[in-house]
Scaffold this motif. Structure first.
Motif, PDB file in Angstrom:
ATOM      1  N   ALA A  57       0.802  -1.223   0.000  1.00 10.31           N
ATOM      2  CA  ALA A  57       0.000   0.000   0.000  1.00 10.31           C
ATOM      3  C   ALA A  57       0.831   1.268   0.000  1.00 10.31           C
ATOM      4  O   ALA A  57       0.290   2.367  -0.005  1.00 10.31           O
ATOM      5  CB  ALA A  57      -0.921   0.000   1.218  1.00 10.31           C
ATOM      6  N   TYR A 188      -4.701  -6.039  -1.069  1.00 11.69           N
ATOM      7  CA  TYR A 188      -4.034  -5.052  -1.933  1.00 11.69           C
ATOM      8  C   TYR A 188      -4.106  -5.520  -3.382  1.00 11.69           C
ATOM      9  O   TYR A 188      -3.747  -6.671  -3.674  1.00 11.69           O
ATOM     10  CB  TYR A 188      -2.575  -4.875  -1.490  1.00 11.69           C
ATOM     11  CG  TYR A 188      -2.465  -4.592  -0.004  1.00 11.69           C
ATOM     12  CD1 TYR A 188      -2.707  -3.321   0.506  1.00 11.69           C
ATOM     13  CD2 TYR A 188      -2.167  -5.620   0.906  1.00 11.69           C
ATOM     14  CE1 TYR A 188      -2.637  -3.074   1.867  1.00 11.69           C
ATOM     15  CE2 TYR A 188      -2.102  -5.374   2.273  1.00 11.69           C
ATOM     16  CZ  TYR A 188      -2.335  -4.094   2.750  1.00 11.69           C
ATOM     17  OH  TYR A 188      -2.273  -3.850   4.097  1.00 11.69           O
ATOM     18  N   THR A 211      -6.357  -0.503  -2.265  1.00  9.68           N
ATOM     19  CA  THR A 211      -6.816  -1.525  -1.322  1.00  9.68           C
ATOM     20  C   THR A 211      -8.153  -2.093  -1.802  1.00  9.68           C
ATOM     21  O   THR A 211      -8.967  -1.371  -2.378  1.00  9.68           O
ATOM     22  CB  THR A 211      -6.988  -0.899   0.078  1.00  9.68           C
ATOM     23  OG1 THR A 211      -7.499   0.424  -0.080  1.00  9.68           O
ATOM     24  CG2 THR A 211      -5.669  -0.831   0.799  1.00  9.68           C
TER      25      THR A 211
END
Ligand code: DAV
Length: 392
Positions: A57, A188, A211
Motif C-alpha cells: 500500500a 491489496y 486496497t
C-alpha cells in the motif's frame, strides 16, 4: 428457622484493589467535533521513528520512484531529523499547555523491529508521530482504527498506557478496537497502477483504490467529526467495508456516518488535507480535490458554507514526506475562534482572519516528513461541548 434452610452467608465480595483504584472523572473523555474548546489532547512524538518499509500500500504514496529506491534497506530516520521534529513538537506542546490544554504523549516504542503475522512480514514499523491516524474519539469513546498498512499494524502499542489510564479514571469511557484486519495479499490489488496515469484516474473516478474490499479497513484520519454526524473520506486507507463497520457502529450510538469521495485526487488518503470543518456551518475544502456534487448537497441543504483553502506557501515538501503541500489545511482548532497554523502559510492565515478567526502561527515544517501537520500529530481527548446535530 427451619433446620434445612440455607445458611445466611455474606454475599458481597471484598472490594479488590483494582476496583478501589478506579476513578470517577466522568466526562474526562469527551470530544464530538473538530472545533469545540479544546481541553485535553494527545500529541505524537518522533522518537525511534523509522522510514516505513516498502509494502503493497505504500508505493503510491512516495510518489517518485527515486524515493522508493531510497526506502530499501534503511531503518531509523536520522537522529538530526528526529531531534528537529521533536523540537517543533515540544514547542507546540508548550503553546497548548500555555493555553491551558492538558497534553499527553505516547510511550517511546522502538519501531525498528520486524512485524510478522501468519500472513506476512515487514522489516520494520513506522512512527508514533501521528495519533490521529490511529485513534478516533467519538464523544466518550476512543476507537483504535483497523489501520491499512502492514507497517502500522501494531501502531496502538505506544498508546495503550494512556488508554488504560483514561479507562481507569473515567467510569464512562468506552475503549473499542475495530476488527484487526489480516492484511493478507488479497487486501491489496497487485495490478493497481502507481504511475499516475490515465488508468489511475479512471480507477479513482470509479472509486476503485489500491486496497480491495476483502475486509474492513479504515485509518482514523479519514474521519471528520461534526457532532452527531461523521464524514468518512474514501480512498487508499479506508474502504467501503470499513465504512460499513463505522456506519453500523455509529448507528448503535445514535450517530450517522456519511461517505465522501474526492475523485480528482489520484492518491486519496486521509481527510485532514482535503476537507476540514472549522466551526458550526463553516468548513474548508481543497481546490485541487473537489467533492462529488451529489455529496456536497447535504452541506448545501443544511446551510454549511464551504470555503476554498488558499494555495500552499510552497509546493516543495521535505524529501521523505509522504504528504502533499496541502498540509497547509491540516490545522488544529483550539476553539471555534482560534486555529493553530504553520507559520509560513500566510495566505491560509489571512483567509482564516477574513472569516473572523484568530490564528496562532507555529513553526512545524520539520514534522511534515513524520506524517503530517497539526491535525495529524494530535488526537482530541476532551473538548468542552456536547453531541449536537448540524444536519437535518
Ligand atoms: O493530502 O497529503 C496528508 C494527511 C495525512 N494525515 C495529503 C494527506
Amino acid at each position: 428457622d427451619h433446620p434445612h434452610a440455607p445458611k445466611k452467608t455474606k454475599t458481597t465480595a471484598p472490594v479488590s484493589a483494582f476496583r478501589k483504584s478506579l476513578g470517577n472523572e466522568k466526562g474526562l473523555v469527551n470530544s464530538w467535533n473538530e472545533w469545540d474548546t479544546l481541553e485535553e489532547i494527545i500529541v505524537g512524538i518522533a522518537d525511534k521513528a523509522v522510514i516505513p518499509p516498502k509494502e503493497p500500500a505504500f508505493e503510491m504514496k512516495v510518489k517518485d520512484s527515486g524515493k522508493i529506491h531510497m526506502l530499501e534497506g534503511t531503518g531509523y530516520r536520522t537522529e538530526q531529523s528526529i531531534k528537529m521534529a521533536n523540537d517543533q513538537l515540544n514547542y507546540f506542546v508548550e503553546l497548548l499547555e500555555g493555553e491551558g490544554v492538558v497534553v499527553r504523549r505516547p510511550d517511546v516504542v522502538d519501531f525498528n523491529v520486524p512485524v510478522k503475522t501468519p500472513d506476512w512480514e515487514v522489516p520494520r514499523m513506522n512512527t508514533s508521530a501521528c495519533p490521529r491516524d490511529l485513534l478516533l474519539t467519538l464523544g466518550n469513546e476512543v476507537i483504535e482504527a483497523t489501520m491499512s498498512w502492514r507497517s502500522r499494524f501494531f501502531e496502538y502499542r505506544p498508546y495503550r498506557g494512556i488508554l488504560k489510564d483514561y479507562m481507569k479514571r473515567d467510569p464512562c469511557m468506552l475503549w473499542t478496537c475495530a476488527p484487526k484486519p489480516l492484511m493478507a495479499d488479497n487486501l491489496y490489488r497487485s495490478d493497481y497502477p502507481t504511475d499516475y496515469s490515465a488508468k489511475n484516474k479512471e480507477l479513482v473516478r470509479n472509486y476503485i483504490y489500491l486496497t480491495s474490499e476483502e475486509e474492513p479497513i479504515f485509518d482514523a484520519a479519514d474521519i471528520m467529526r461534526f457532532g452527531k454526524d461523521i464524514f468518512v473520506h474514501m480512498g487508499f486507507t479506508t474502504n467501503e467495508f470499513g465504512f460499513e463497520w463505522l456506519r453500523r457502529h455509529c448507528a448503535s450510538r445514535g450517530m450517522r456516518a456519511h461517505m465522501l469521495h474526492f475523485p480528482d485526487d489520484l492518491c486519496p488518503f486521509h481527510c485532514d488535507a482535503t476537507f476540514v470543518p472549522l466551526r458550526p456551518y463553516l468548513a474548508l475544502e481543497n481546490p485541487a480535490r473537489p467533492m462529488e456534487p451529489f455529496e456536497r448537497r447535504i452541506f448545501e441543504e443544511n446551510d454549511w458554507k464551504l470555503i476554498t483553502a488558499a494555495q500552499p506557501n510552497t509546493m516543495e515538501m521535505p524529501a521523505l514526506s509522504q504528504c502533499s503541500p496541502w498540509l497547509c489545511m491540516n490545522v488544529l482548532s483550539l476553539s471555534e475562534k482560534v486555529i493553530f497554523c504553520e507559520e509560513t502559510e500566510k495566505e491560509m492565515m489571512n483567509l482564516f482572519n477574513d472569516y473572523g478567526f484568530d490564528t496562532i502561527p507555529v513553526p512545524f515544517r520539520n514534522v511534515f516528513e513524520f506524517g503530517g501537520s497539526f491535525h495529524c500529530v494530535t488526537t482530541d481527548i476532551r473538548r468542552r461541548g456536547k453531541k449536537q446535530s448540524y444536519f437535518k
